[in-house]
Design an enzyme around this catalytic site. Sequence first.
Site, mmCIF file in Angstrom:
data_model
loop_
_atom_site.group_PDB
_atom_site.id
_atom_site.type_symbol
_atom_site.label_atom_id
_atom_site.label_comp_id
_atom_site.label_asym_id
_atom_site.label_seq_id
_atom_site.Cartn_x
_atom_site.Cartn_y
_atom_site.Cartn_z
ATOM 1 C CE1 TYR A 59 61.741 22.651 -8.088
ATOM 2 C CE2 TYR A 59 62.322 22.373 -10.396
ATOM 3 C CZ TYR A 59 62.483 22.019 -9.069
ATOM 4 O OH TYR A 59 63.370 21.027 -8.737
ATOM 5 C CG ASN A 103 69.014 24.870 -10.475
ATOM 6 O OD1 ASN A 103 68.975 25.059 -11.671
ATOM 7 N ND2 ASN A 103 68.879 23.663 -9.938
ATOM 8 C CE LYS A 153 63.269 21.080 -5.154
ATOM 9 N NZ LYS A 153 64.082 20.516 -6.212
ATOM 10 C CD GLU A 183 64.998 19.832 -2.565
ATOM 11 O OE1 GLU A 183 64.347 18.793 -2.718
ATOM 12 O OE2 GLU A 183 65.910 20.192 -3.341
ATOM 13 C CG ASP A 184 67.625 23.494 -1.683
ATOM 14 O OD1 ASP A 184 67.997 22.485 -2.311
ATOM 15 O OD2 ASP A 184 67.082 24.464 -2.235
ATOM 16 C CG ASP A 243 65.285 16.766 -5.023
ATOM 17 O OD1 ASP A 243 65.250 15.867 -5.874
ATOM 18 O OD2 ASP A 243 64.943 17.934 -5.249
ATOM 19 C CG ASP A 244 69.398 19.483 -2.901
ATOM 20 O OD1 ASP A 244 68.948 20.108 -3.869
ATOM 21 O OD2 ASP A 244 68.928 19.577 -1.756
ATOM 22 N NE ARG A 288 72.210 24.183 -1.997
ATOM 23 C CZ ARG A 288 71.667 23.149 -2.637
ATOM 24 N NH1 ARG A 288 72.251 22.003 -2.651
ATOM 25 N NH2 ARG A 288 70.515 23.252 -3.270
HETATM 26 O O1 LIG Z 1 65.246 23.101 -7.125
HETATM 27 C C1 LIG Z 1 65.905 22.873 -8.162
HETATM 28 O O2 LIG Z 1 65.704 23.444 -9.217
HETATM 29 C C2 LIG Z 1 66.955 21.824 -8.112
HETATM 30 C C3 LIG Z 1 67.488 21.689 -6.772
HETATM 31 O O3 LIG Z 1 67.031 20.889 -5.985
HETATM 32 C C4 LIG Z 1 68.506 22.637 -6.319
HETATM 33 O O4 LIG Z 1 69.083 23.357 -7.136
HETATM 34 O O5 LIG Z 1 68.733 22.678 -5.112
HETATM 35 MG MG LIG Z 2 67.432 21.445 -3.995
#
Ligand SMILES: O=C([O-])CC(=O)C(=O)O
Ligand SMILES: [Mg+2]
Length: 639
Positions: A187, A495, A258, A330-331, A353-354, A240
Amino acid sequence: MISLNRSSFLNNPSISGSNIPSSSTQRRPAASLKVVASGSNNRSGDRNGSVLIESKLMESPVVEVEPKCSVGGGVQDVYGEDSATEDQNVTPWSLSVASGYTLLRDPHHNKGLAFNDKERDAHYLRGLLPPVVVSQELQVKKMMHNIRQYQVPLQRYMAMMDLQERNQRLFYKMLIDHVEELLPVVYTPTVGEACQQYGSIFMRPQGLYISLKEKGKILEVLRNWPEKNIQVIVVTDGERILGLGDLGCQGMGIPVGKLSLYTALGGVRPSACLPVTIDVGTNNEELLNDEFYIGLKQKRATGQEYTELIQEFMTAVKRNYGEKILIQFEDFANHNAFDLLARYGTTHLVFNDDIQGTASVVLAGLIAALKSVGGSLSDHTFLFLGAGEAGTGIAELIALEISKKTNASVEETRKKIWLVDSKGLIVNSRKESLQHFKKPWAHEHEPITGLVDAINEIKPTVLIGTSGKGGQFTKEVVESMAAINEQPIILALSNPTSQSECTAEQAYTWSQGRAIFASGSPFGPVEYEGKVFTPGQANNAYIFPGFGLGLIMSGTIRVHDDMLLAASEALAAQVTEENYDKGLIYPPFSNIRKISAHIAANVAAKAYELGLATRLPQPKDLVKHAESCMYSPTYRGYR
Ligand SMILES: O=C([O-])CC(=O)C(=O)O
Ligand SMILES: [Mg+2]
């Protein structure tokens, strides 16, 4: 090993011939079975008297039966039963047999040296393995030893991915037993580097790629995936990735990572997890010019072309997997993330999630921090650097929580929350030109451009970095926070580690050891003037696995903000006195399965309360129920 699986051989009439039983639980000895299959998805062979058909279904219920859930039947029931749709009802049963050499090459059933002598005899493994028989624990010990030999994090990542493709149960056992050590490997931060290099380290597909080339065929593409009873999809369009920007199709590392946490941390079966990357091109010039790039070599499609592809995907997913499939976004970039959540939040079980996961984890940390700092949330003033998904998502959840606790309107509670973006403090005079998700945060104030000036003017007690840019919390910033607060709460959430607004060492040193600090990516302990500080990790990995489990086990059909609050409260309640004494506002990840069970239980309880849960009756003890539903990576005995 023989297993009979329900699978999608719709396009393969030869396999649904007379040799294929039409019920699910029949079993025959390998040697007496002869089935001939043809077609692109199946290979047949005759080795050592056993017949192999590689079915599209990778995990077979006959050998993979999990412990029964205490309420509501076995895991197949809890997780699988209702996800079949009318389309699946026409899929025939198929047969898969794996033994001998092929069994060793099947990551879902391979146990390597842990096959005992009886199993080696029964499954044609004699001579294919060296004579020693070892326990799974010893295998874990050996693999940990091997992985620790690698100094380069990416090599550790590749070794773990390799293991996942070789022996899935051993991979999850390692991850669960050594979660604190291995989380940074599979991760953040290492997964970020893996995505940057994905083109060159790419070995075998780990998820589904849906590109513009698949337009009009997405339902078919979904059916190419070998598993049928999918319960959670993590999907990205790669625009992103963490704080690393547009990585296009190489963003696949994120859904894969994830979902491995959904299993390891939240106990969702691996076979119920589907990683998806939607490829509409990339605006990353470096990737477009990279001969090894694995995605579409074109600029990102936008507007109608983009919207139509996503719409087709969302429709196909619901059609194929039913109403209760959880889709985690996600992202995605800001300009799509908010719209997607709003558009599909009323028709699908979606979770960003973000925006939401990060919000829930940060709120939990703040609730926990109040124990040390004192007061209630409404006594605090919050300043954010970064007004994207994470920043505005966290801000909104804090406002909602304060509103619930004080009965003030959300419009009112937003007033003590201030956001700074790349143009400075978000104030009323900028309102016209602001993106829609920033508008609620425009308060009456003179324009301020610098962060230090904003701190001195607003006098926040809590500073939260969600800027996606490393090094933004300079010495002056941290010192300004320390000058106005006895215990400044400083969260550097971006991150991976390279993008963190400051390091743990900087936060503690520049605040003379007074800061309550947590970061999105992990930092090791810091010694300052003879005292050791252990920074917490405010990462959404605390929330999404348990949150998802709660939705799945209760058959919830829509996400509601109150469920996010329920998750935050459950997480905050897991912080012990011992953790507080060390200055921690999050419990250690080593307890994550227990934490996830509590989060799942609280989320499910809220879903039942709101009438959004469909799995009835409601189990009496939801924590026990959650625990009993969790996937265990311990090897199964094969008869
Ligand atoms: O993945 C991770 O560590 C947390 C997250 O969702 C991100 O930064 O987009
Ligand atoms: Mg993310």
